[in-house]
Scaffold this motif. Structure first.
Motif, PDB file in Angstrom:
ATOM      1  N   ALA A   1       0.835  -1.205   0.000  1.00 48.35           N
ATOM      2  CA  ALA A   1       0.000   0.000   0.000  1.00 48.35           C
ATOM      3  C   ALA A   1       0.866   1.249   0.000  1.00 48.35           C
ATOM      4  N   GLU A   2       0.309   2.344  -0.503  1.00 49.05           N
ATOM      5  CA  GLU A   2       1.030   3.615  -0.567  1.00 49.05           C
ATOM      6  C   GLU A   2       0.698   4.441   0.668  1.00 49.05           C
ATOM      7  N   PHE A   3       1.746   4.915   1.341  1.00 45.26           N
ATOM      8  CA  PHE A   3       1.586   5.754   2.525  1.00 45.26           C
ATOM      9  C   PHE A   3       2.419   7.019   2.330  1.00 45.26           C
ATOM     10  N   PRO A   4       2.022   8.100   2.936  1.00 40.58           N
ATOM     11  CA  PRO A   4       2.801   9.346   2.798  1.00 40.58           C
ATOM     12  C   PRO A   4       4.193   9.198   3.396  1.00 40.58           C
ATOM     13  N   GLY A   5       5.202   9.604   2.652  1.00 35.39           N
ATOM     14  CA  GLY A   5       6.559   9.647   3.197  1.00 35.39           C
ATOM     15  C   GLY A   5       7.393   8.423   2.900  1.00 35.39           C
ATOM     16  N   ARG A   6       6.931   7.231   3.317  1.00 35.93           N
ATOM     17  CA  ARG A   6       7.727   6.027   3.104  1.00 35.93           C
ATOM     18  C   ARG A   6       6.852   4.799   3.247  1.00 35.93           C
ATOM     19  N   ARG A   7       7.469   3.644   2.998  1.00 33.33           N
ATOM     20  CA  ARG A   7       6.737   2.379   3.050  1.00 33.33           C
ATOM     21  C   ARG A   7       6.439   2.007   4.507  1.00 33.33           C
ATOM     22  N   ILE A   8       5.282   1.378   4.711  1.00 36.10           N
ATOM     23  CA  ILE A   8       4.872   0.902   6.030  1.00 36.10           C
ATOM     24  C   ILE A   8       4.782  -0.627   5.979  1.00 36.10           C
ATOM     25  N   THR A   9       5.334  -1.301   7.016  1.00 36.73           N
ATOM     26  CA  THR A   9       5.270  -2.770   7.085  1.00 36.73           C
ATOM     27  C   THR A   9       4.735  -3.198   8.437  1.00 36.73           C
ATOM     28  N   LEU A  10       4.379  -4.479   8.515  1.00 34.06           N
ATOM     29  CA  LEU A  10       3.842  -5.061   9.742  1.00 34.06           C
ATOM     30  C   LEU A  10       4.710  -6.233  10.188  1.00 34.06           C
ATOM     31  N   SER A  11       4.858  -6.373  11.502  1.00 31.15           N
ATOM     32  CA  SER A  11       5.382  -7.600  12.111  1.00 31.15           C
ATOM     33  C   SER A  11       4.210  -8.305  12.772  1.00 31.15           C
ATOM     34  N   ILE A  12       4.086  -9.621  12.530  1.00 30.66           N
ATOM     35  CA  ILE A  12       2.877 -10.332  12.932  1.00 30.66           C
ATOM     36  C   ILE A  12       3.257 -11.598  13.690  1.00 30.66           C
ATOM     37  N   GLY A  13       2.532 -11.857  14.798  1.00 26.29           N
ATOM     38  CA  GLY A  13       2.663 -13.106  15.544  1.00 26.29           C
ATOM     39  C   GLY A  13       1.341 -13.846  15.566  1.00 26.29           C
ATOM     40  N   ILE A  14       1.384 -15.194  15.488  1.00 27.60           N
ATOM     41  CA  ILE A  14       0.169 -16.007  15.394  1.00 27.60           C
ATOM     42  C   ILE A  14       0.207 -17.087  16.467  1.00 27.60           C
ATOM     43  N   ALA A  15      -0.959 -17.334  17.085  1.00 30.76           N
ATOM     44  CA  ALA A  15      -1.100 -18.443  18.040  1.00 30.76           C
ATOM     45  C   ALA A  15      -2.457 -19.103  17.832  1.00 30.76           C
ATOM     46  N   GLU A  16      -2.519 -20.401  18.112  1.00 31.34           N
ATOM     47  CA  GLU A  16      -3.745 -21.180  17.896  1.00 31.34           C
ATOM     48  C   GLU A  16      -4.262 -21.720  19.239  1.00 31.34           C
ATOM     49  N   PHE A  17      -5.550 -21.577  19.439  1.00 30.19           N
ATOM     50  CA  PHE A  17      -6.201 -22.132  20.648  1.00 30.19           C
ATOM     51  C   PHE A  17      -6.918 -23.427  20.268  1.00 30.19           C
ATOM     52  N   PRO A  18      -6.793 -24.493  21.076  1.00 29.49           N
ATOM     53  CA  PRO A  18      -6.104 -24.587  22.385  1.00 29.49           C
ATOM     54  C   PRO A  18      -4.681 -25.149  22.270  1.00 29.49           C
ATOM     55  N   LYS A  19      -4.190 -25.262  21.054  1.00 29.71           N
ATOM     56  CA  LYS A  19      -2.882 -25.887  20.866  1.00 29.71           C
ATOM     57  C   LYS A  19      -1.772 -25.096  21.552  1.00 29.71           C
ATOM     58  N   ASP A  20      -1.828 -23.764  21.492  1.00 28.01           N
ATOM     59  CA  ASP A  20      -0.733 -22.951  22.006  1.00 28.01           C
ATOM     60  C   ASP A  20      -1.026 -22.337  23.374  1.00 28.01           C
ATOM     61  N   GLY A  21      -2.149 -22.641  23.976  1.00 28.59           N
ATOM     62  CA  GLY A  21      -2.466 -22.069  25.281  1.00 28.59           C
ATOM     63  C   GLY A  21      -3.726 -22.678  25.852  1.00 28.59           C
ATOM     64  N   GLU A  22      -3.808 -22.744  27.172  1.00 27.56           N
ATOM     65  CA  GLU A  22      -4.943 -23.385  27.825  1.00 27.56           C
ATOM     66  C   GLU A  22      -6.126 -22.430  27.964  1.00 27.56           C
ATOM     67  N   THR A  23      -5.884 -21.147  27.954  1.00 28.68           N
ATOM     68  CA  THR A  23      -6.958 -20.159  28.086  1.00 28.68           C
ATOM     69  C   THR A  23      -6.830 -19.128  26.975  1.00 28.68           C
ATOM     70  N   PRO A  24      -7.928 -18.428  26.659  1.00 28.37           N
ATOM     71  CA  PRO A  24      -7.849 -17.383  25.629  1.00 28.37           C
ATOM     72  C   PRO A  24      -6.815 -16.313  25.942  1.00 28.37           C
ATOM     73  N   LYS A  25      -6.651 -15.964  27.244  1.00 27.07           N
ATOM     74  CA  LYS A  25      -5.662 -14.948  27.581  1.00 27.07           C
ATOM     75  C   LYS A  25      -4.244 -15.458  27.327  1.00 27.07           C
ATOM     76  N   ASP A  26      -4.024 -16.763  27.526  1.00 31.04           N
ATOM     77  CA  ASP A  26      -2.712 -17.335  27.215  1.00 31.04           C
ATOM     78  C   ASP A  26      -2.388 -17.174  25.732  1.00 31.04           C
ATOM     79  N   ILE A  27      -3.403 -17.325  24.899  1.00 29.21           N
ATOM     80  CA  ILE A  27      -3.185 -17.202  23.450  1.00 29.21           C
ATOM     81  C   ILE A  27      -2.728 -15.796  23.093  1.00 29.21           C
ATOM     82  N   ILE A  28      -3.303 -14.799  23.759  1.00 23.00           N
ATOM     83  CA  ILE A  28      -2.864 -13.421  23.527  1.00 23.00           C
ATOM     84  C   ILE A  28      -1.376 -13.286  23.861  1.00 23.00           C
ATOM     85  N   VAL A  29      -0.983 -13.848  25.006  1.00 23.88           N
ATOM     86  CA  VAL A  29       0.416 -13.751  25.441  1.00 23.88           C
ATOM     87  C   VAL A  29       1.341 -14.452  24.444  1.00 23.88           C
ATOM     88  N   VAL A  30       0.963 -15.671  24.003  1.00 23.88           N
ATOM     89  CA  VAL A  30       1.807 -16.437  23.073  1.00 23.88           C
ATOM     90  C   VAL A  30       1.909 -15.722  21.727  1.00 23.88           C
TER      91      VAL A  30
END
Length: 550
Positions: A478-507
C-alpha cells in the motif's frame, strides 16, 4: 298530595342513589386510573435513571479506578474529571459520586464533597437487589428535596468493588405526579415509601412535606385494598377518598391519589338540593323533572363510568358522544373526560416517541463504548469479551481459533518524522486494510497504540498464516505518505498454544516479538520456546495515543 309526594320522593331518592353510586364508581376508577398511570410513569422515570447509572458504573474509567483503589488504596484524580464530564452531559443529576464498598466517597462531580444520604443497610440492599433507592431529604442550602440512588460497580468476573451513586432533584417527580390529574381537579397525588413517609406530591415539595407521614393504619388499609377508593381524614382534617398503587420498579414506593369528598360529591349534593326545592314549589313538576333527570344524568354518568373502566384497563380509544340534552355539569364532565382521554392518548404517543429516541441513543452509546474512536475498529474491551466468548464456544464444539497480533514497524520513527496527524492516518489505513483482509465473522480490534489484534473463529494455523500473510503483503504494497509501512505479525492457535484465551494473547504477542527480532515485516508462528517463556499474564495494554513502540 301524599299520593303525589310519595312517588316523587321515591323517584328522587332512586335518582339520587343512582347518581351517587355512578359517581362513586367514576371517582374510584379515576383515582385508580390516576394512581396506576402515575405509578407506571414514576417507574419508567426511575428505570431511565437507573439505566444511566448502570451505564456509568460499567465504564472503564470507573471500574479501573475502583480496581486500582482495591489493590493499591489510591484513586486517580482523573475519576473526578470523568464524573464532571458525565455530569455536564446529564444535567438532570445534582451530583455523581463513586463510593468504595464501605461507603467512603472516592470522587464526586460537585465542587465540594457533601454527605452521602444512603440507608444504614444499603450494602445488603445493593447486593440483594442490585440497586439502592435512598430516603428523601431536604437540602436547605439548595432549597430543594433530594434523594440518592446507587448501583453496584463490578469487575468483569462479577465481584463488587464499590458503588456508583447520584443525587437526584425531586422536582421532576412533582411534574410526573401532576401528569394525570384532570384539568381543574381538586385532587392531589402523593409518592410515599413503605413506612408512609411522603417523598413528593403533585402540589409541592417542601421541607414540611418531607416530614409528613401517613399513619400506619391508613397505610395498612390502603395496601390491603388496592382496587378500591377508601374514605380517610387527610392531613388538614378533611374527609377524602384515597387509592394506592405500588410503583412496579421500587417495592418500597407507592402512589396515593386522593380527592376531597366535598368536591367528589358536589354534583350529587347540588342535584339533591335542587330536587328538594322543586318539590316544595311544584309537586307535579318535581315528578316529571325527576324522571327526566334520570334520563339526562344517569345515562351519561353510566357511559362515563364504563369509559373510565376501559381507560383504567389501558384502552384509550374511548370517545364518549356529546349529548346535547346533557348540558351543564354532566356535559362538562363528559367534555372533561374526553379531554382527559385525549391527553392520555397524546401522552402515550409522546412517551412511545421518547422511548424510541432513548432506545436509539442507548444503542449509539453502546456502540461507542466498544469502538475505537480513531480507527473505527472494536476496542480492547470488546476484543477481550469476544475472546472469552469464543474460548467457551471453542471448548464446547472442539473447534480451534487463531489470534493474530500485528504491530506497525518503526511507527515511533514515523511519528517523529512526519508528525502525529500523519501517524493517525497511517493507523486508519492499516485498520482498513486489516478489516478488508478478513471475514465478516472475524474480529479486528485496535489492541493499543500501533498494535492490532485479529480473532479468526474456527480457523487452524494454516488458515491463520494465510490471512496474516495477506495482511502483511497488502500493507507492504500500500502507498503511505513519506515512506513504506510494514507489519510484524505473531500467530497463536487455541487450544494448541495455550490453555486459556488470555494465554493465546500472550503467546501471539511473544511470536510478534520474535518477528520483530528477526528483522520485522514478517509473520512468526507460536513456537515451543515462545510458549515456554511466555509471561503469566498479557502485558499491559498500550495507550491509544500514536506515540509508543517502534
Amino acid at each position: 298530595m301524599v299520593g303525589t309526594l310519595l312517588p316523587a320522593g321515591i323517584t328522587l331518592g332512586v335518582a339520587y342513589y343512582q347518581n351517587r353510586r355512578a359517581l362513586e364508581v367514576k371517582i374510584t376508577q379515576d383515582l385508580l386510573s390516576e394512581s396506576s398511570q402515575t405509578a407506571r410513569e414514576i417507574s419508567v422515570w426511575l428505570k431511565e435513571r437507573l439505566y444511566d447509572l448502570r451505564v456509568f458504573a460499567g465504564s472503564d474509567e470507573v471500574v479501573a479506578n475502583l480496581s486500582r483503589y482495591a489493590s493499591q488504596g489510591l484513586a486517580s484524580p482523573r475519576l473526578r474529571e470523568y464524573l464532571r464530564s458525565v455530569h455536564a452531559r446529564f444535567p438532570d443529576f445534582e451530583q455523581l459520586m463513586v463510593l468504595d464498598p464501605n461507603g467512603r466517597l472516592l470522587a464526586t462531580s460537585a465542587q465540594q464533597a457533601t454527605p452521602v444520604h444512603l440507608p444504614q443497610d444499603w450494602q445488603k440492599t445493593l447486593r440483594q437487589r442490585g440497586q439502592v433507592v435512598g430516603d428523601a431529604y431536604w437540602d436547605s442550602k439548595g432549597n430543594k428535596g433530594k434523594l440518592v440512588v446507587a448501583v453496584p460497580v463490578q469487575r468483569a468476573d462479577g465481584h463488587p468493588i464499590g458503588a456508583f451513586a447520584v443525587e437526584i432533584n425531586l422536582a421532576p417527580v412533582q411534574g410526573q405526579l401532576r401528569t394525570f390529574l384532570p384539568d381543574g381537579g381538586a385532587g392531589i397525588v402523593y409518592l410515599t415509601n413503605d413506612s408512609g413517609r411522603v417523598i413528593a406530591s403533585s402540589r409541592e415539595i417542601s421541607q414540611g412535606l418531607l416530614g409528613t407521614r401517613l399513619s400506619p393504619g391508613t397505610l395498612r388499609r390502603l395496601s390491603q385494598v388496592q382496587d378500591a377508593a377508601l374514605s380517610f381524614v387527610d392531613f388538614d382534617g378533611r374527609e377524602v377518598l384515597r387509592a394506592l398503587k405500588k410503583v412496579p420498579s421500587v417495592e418500597q414506593w407507592s402512589v396515593v391519589a386522593e380527592i376531597p369528598a366535598d368536591s367528589a360529591f358536589e354534583q350529587v349534593r347540588r342535584f339533591r338540593n335542587v330536587a328538594f326545592a322543586l318539590i316544595a314549589v311544584l309537586l307535579i313538576a318535581v315528578a316529571a323533572t325527576a324522571y327526566r333527570l334520570g334520563l339526562i344524568i344517569v345515562r351519561p354518568l353510566q357511559r362515563l363510568a364504563e369509559g373510565a373502566a376501559e381507560v383504567s384497563m389501558g384502552d384509550l380509544d374511548v370517545d364518549l358522544p356529546a349529548d346535547t340534552s346533557s348540558s351543564g355539569e354532566v356535559g362538562a364532565l363528559t367534555s372533561v373526560f374526553n379531554h382527559m382521554v385525549s391527553r392520555l392518548r397524546s401522552g402515550r404517543e409522546e412517551l412511545a416517541t421518547a422511548n424510541n429516541e432513548l432506545l436509539s441513543k442507548n444503542e449509539e452509546l453502546e456502540r461507542l463504548s466498544v469502538t475505537d474512536g480513531l480507527t473505527g475498529l472494536v476496542n480492547h474491551r470488546a476484543l477481550m469479551q469476544r475472546l472469552s466468548e469464543e474460548g467457551v464456544r471453542s471448548q464446547r464444539h472442539k473447534h480451534a481459533f487463531i489470534v493474530i497480533m500485528a504491530d506497525v514497524d518503526h511507527f515511533k520513527n514515523y511519528n517523529d518524522e512526519f508528525g502525529h496527524p500523519e501517524g493517525d492516518k497511517v493507523l486508519k489505513k492499516v485498520a482498513a486494510i486489516l478489516k478488508d483482509s478478513t471475514r465478516t465473522v472475524d474480529c479486528v480490534a485496535r489492541y493499543g497504540g500501533e498494535e492490532f489484534a485479529v480473532l479468526l473463529p474456527e480457523t487452524e494455523m494454516s488458515g491463520g498464516v494465510e490471512v496474516a500473510e495477506r495482511m502483511r503483503s497488502r500493507v507492504e504494497s500500500a502507498e503511505f505518505p513519506g515512506r513504506r509501512i510494514t507489519l510484524s505479525i505473531g500467530i497463536a492457535e487455541f487450544p494448541k498454544d495455550g490453555e486459556t484465551p488470555k494465554d493465546i494473547i500472550v503467546v501471539a504477542d511473544a511470536a510478534l516479538y520474535v518477528a520483530k527480532r528477526e528483522g520485522r515485516n514478517q509473520v512468526a508462528r507460536a513456537t515451543p520456546a515462545s510458549k515456554k517463556h511466555r509471561l503469566p499474564a498479557a502485558r499491559p495494554r498500550k495507550s491509544t495515543a500514536t506515540k509508543k513502540k517502534s
